[in-house]
Design an enzyme around this catalytic site. Structure first.
Site, short mmCIF file in Angstrom:
data_model
loop_
_atom_site.label_atom_id
_atom_site.label_comp_id
_atom_site.label_asym_id
_atom_site.label_seq_id
_atom_site.Cartn_x
_atom_site.Cartn_y
_atom_site.Cartn_z
N GLY A 1 -4.79 -3.26 7.70
CA GLY A 1 -5.65 -4.42 7.76
C GLY A 1 -5.23 -5.55 6.86
N GLU A 2 -5.88 -6.70 7.07
CA GLU A 2 -5.68 -7.88 6.24
C GLU A 2 -6.92 -8.05 5.37
OE1 GLU A 2 -5.21 -10.74 9.28
OE2 GLU A 2 -3.13 -10.21 9.73
N GLY B 1 -1.88 -5.03 4.72
CA GLY B 1 -1.24 -3.73 4.74
C GLY B 1 -1.22 -3.20 6.15
N GLY B 2 -0.76 -1.97 6.29
CA GLY B 2 -0.65 -1.39 7.61
C GLY B 2 -1.99 -1.22 8.30
N ASP C 1 -3.37 10.19 1.43
CA ASP C 1 -2.32 9.17 1.27
C ASP C 1 -2.40 8.54 -0.11
OD1 ASP C 1 -0.12 7.67 2.06
OD2 ASP C 1 -1.33 6.05 2.87
N LYS D 1 -12.08 -6.98 4.65
CA LYS D 1 -10.91 -6.38 5.26
C LYS D 1 -11.08 -6.35 6.76
CE LYS D 1 -8.11 -2.13 5.14
NZ LYS D 1 -7.96 -0.80 4.51
#
Length: 605
Positions: free
Chosen positions: A24-25, A21-22, A134, A41
């Site tokens: 992290g992996e 995602g924006g 968010d 993460k």
């Protein structure tokens, strides 16, 4: 560069990539020390040199680590290895809420269950002063066993030195001009305007998620982000005005979450979770029909809407819609709402009359809908609507009783009186309705209808303001008004119980120190008990003090049951008793006919 299978970060051996995602992996990994699989993460390589991204990543890890709640993703560890920052969390088996919604329509019962779990997670975060900022379906995970977890607190913030649930940092954070950190379709109006965020910002986003769960599409869908933001600021979601798309009570919950002004939303996620729980329990007890998000009937064979039974349908029944405030001053809304509640309470004392609850009736506040449809939705045969206008010391109250069957007026009246005559007006309306519907009053019922707690109009006026603020979960103002009412009339029992109830929620949600709130709530409840030990409101307040602070469950149950004995149609007493029994896992009692023998969704409030 993605991490290779078999590589290590500290004691964690990478097994496979799970997603990115924006912020992290994410990888599946093996904790070689504790011999368990975990999720790791890491910041993507492109962001390792970004000081702001690194700070957000570390902040998220700290915030999540501070939260220990079954509806929030648990974090186990944080570290750095070979220049790579990583966080270790529990490994979840399941899918995101977005994936769940994309795969098939979510049944209404399951949607409410998911929503209640999300609200509980938010309440836990808000209690620690953490605002997510968010919340969206992508940041909610549905575990295989049905539990829901809130993910990704990357935009969350806990400002130093600020009270729980507030944030003075700009909500729309930017890393470069024109780049908004957040998701436009789920932003609150204050986020769109770049104003400070607080816990009610999350409640708006929650409402957007719940709307999509129920109706199958986002509430503010548009062609461009700019148009979406304009819709958030100015437009109402279309499905909220569509009759029959969802149960009225649930639609009302969603609408309140999505209010443009944050003061008009639910004032805490704890309140929201409680209301959703009451909806769940009432629906289970009534056998409410399962619906698809579109509002179409369930695909279950032979399913039919839950309506009043044949024995109920022959009884006189009524819903009192919120009276319209026709005064020049919009702040007089408290008075019109109060008049409505007082009439509901008066009519609820008539055993032969079935009365829709305050919660059910107020779900239609501000909605210009045909009364026949409203009556059909609430399962009543008549609807009372009217208006209130204050001008100086003069008061004008109108009342119109309408038949749901054909929409014709059965009775109407206009009262032009002095303000001090408000008590007589309420009594006359209640008795006129009883006469029009040919409801036979039992011995003593007429006296019960016309009874009131004070003869002091100013005390009564402060009491109505207190109730107004209490219902909106603004306890500080509610407490101030109830205290003013008591100063005018120290024998005013409802003002004492209102004060006790307000201190219960004020302390529980962190407004003042718990011990102070406990002492003040108990003192007010005891004052009411000394004045009128046989008042159902007194016993209800005594039970609430135990519920929030005393935790003397036997006394709590005894007080709620006594309140029900004294006022068998008290929806609040039934609701609180049902909640207590549910907490004690006495589910059969909580939802059984002995408790909900008078249609819990339609009890008086």
């Amino acid at each position: 560069m993605p991490l290779a299978t078999g590589s290590r970060l500290g004691p964690y051996q990478i097994i496979a990539a799970l997603g990115a995602g924006g912020m992290g992996e994410v990888y599946r990994a093996r904790d070689t020390r504790l011999e368990r699989d975990v999720a790791v993460k890491v910041l993507p390589e492109s962001m390792l040199s970004d000081a702001q991204a690194l700070a957000r990543f570390e902040r998220e890890a700290r915030l999540v680590a501070a939260l220990s709640h079954p509806n929030i993703l648990a974090i186990h560890d944080i570290g750095m290895d070979s220049g790579i920052s990583y966080a270790v969390t529990e490994l979840l088996q399941g899918e995101t809420l977005r994936e769940r919604m994309n795969s098939a329509a979510v049944p209404l019962r399951k949607a409410v269950d998911y929503a209640r779990q999300i609200a509980r997670g938010l309440a836990a975060a808000h209690a620690r002063g953490i605002v997510h900022r968010d919340l969206k379906p992508e940041n909610v995970f549905v575990v295989a066993d049905g539990h829901v977890k809130i993910l990704d607190f990357g935009l969350a913030k806990q400002p130093a030195g600020e009270p729980a649930g507030s944030s003075e940092a700009p909500t729309v954070a930017r890393t470069m001009p024109g780049t908004i950190l957040g998701t436009v379709g789920y932003m609150s109006p204050e986020q769109v305007r770049g104003e400070p965020a607080d816990y009610r910002t999350d409640i708006f986003s929650f409402g957007a998620v719940l709307y999509e769960l129920i109706f199958g599409s986002p509430p503010f869908r548009a062609e461009t982000e700019v148009e979406s933001m304009a819709a958030i600021l100015r437009e109402d979601p279309p499905a909220l005005a569509r009759r029959g798309a969802a149960p009225a009570a649930l639609t009302g919950i969603v609408a309140r979450c999505l209010e443009k002004k944050r003061d008009e939303r639910f004032q805490s996620a704890s309140d929201l979770a409680f209301v959703l729980g009451m909806f769940e329990e009432a629906s289970a007890a009534e056998g409410t029909e399962e619906r698809e998000p579109s509002g179409a009937p369930s695909r279950r064979s032979g399913a039919a809407p839950a309506r009043a039974t044949s024995s109920d349908s022959s009884r006189a029944s009524i819903a009192v819609l919120p009276y319209r405030n026709m005064s020049a001053d919009a702040e007089n809304e408290y008075f019109s709402d109060g008049i409505t509640e007082e009439i509901i309470n008066a009519l609820s004392k008539i055993e032969a009359l079935r009365v829709a609850s305050r919660t059910s009736a107020f779900a239609f506040k501000g909605k210009d809908q045909d009364v026949r449809g409203i009556g059909a939705e609430l399962g009543v045969r008549t609807v009372l609507e009217g208006s209130v206008r204050r001008a100086g010391s003069r008061l004008r109250v109108t009342a119109e009783l309408v038949s749901v069957a054909d929409g014709y007026h059965l009775w109407s009246e206009r009262y032009d009186r002095e303000m001090q005559d408000v008590f007589e007006i309420q009594d006359e309306i209640a008795l006129a309705i009883a006469g029009t519907l040919k409801v036979r009053l039992l011995a003593g019922e007429e006296g019960a209808i016309v009874s009131r707690g004070t003869e002091d109009f100013e005390a009564y006026n402060h009491y109505l303001k207190g109730k107004y603020f209490f219902n909106r979960r603004v306890p500080r103002q509610a407490i101030s008004e109830f205290e003013k009412a008591i100063a005018r009339d120290r024998a005013y029992v409802p003002a004492h119980t209102g004060l006790a109830d307000s201190y219960c929620i004020f302390g529980f949600y962190g407004g003042i120190p718990t011990l102070d709130a406990f002492a003040n709530a108990r003192a007010a409840a005891n004052a009411a008990k000394e004045l009128d030990p046989d008042s159902p409101e007194t016993h209800l307040s005594q039970g609430l003090v135990e519920h929030y602070y005393g935790w003397y469950f036997e006394k709590e149950e005894r007080e709620f049951r006594r309140a029900i004995e004294l006022a068998p149609r008290s929806g609040a007493a039934y609701s609180w008793l049902g909640l207590l029994l549910a907490f004690q896992e006495r589910t059969g009692e909580a939802l059984g006919p002995s408790l909900f023998r008078k249609e819990p969704g339609r009890l008086s409030s």
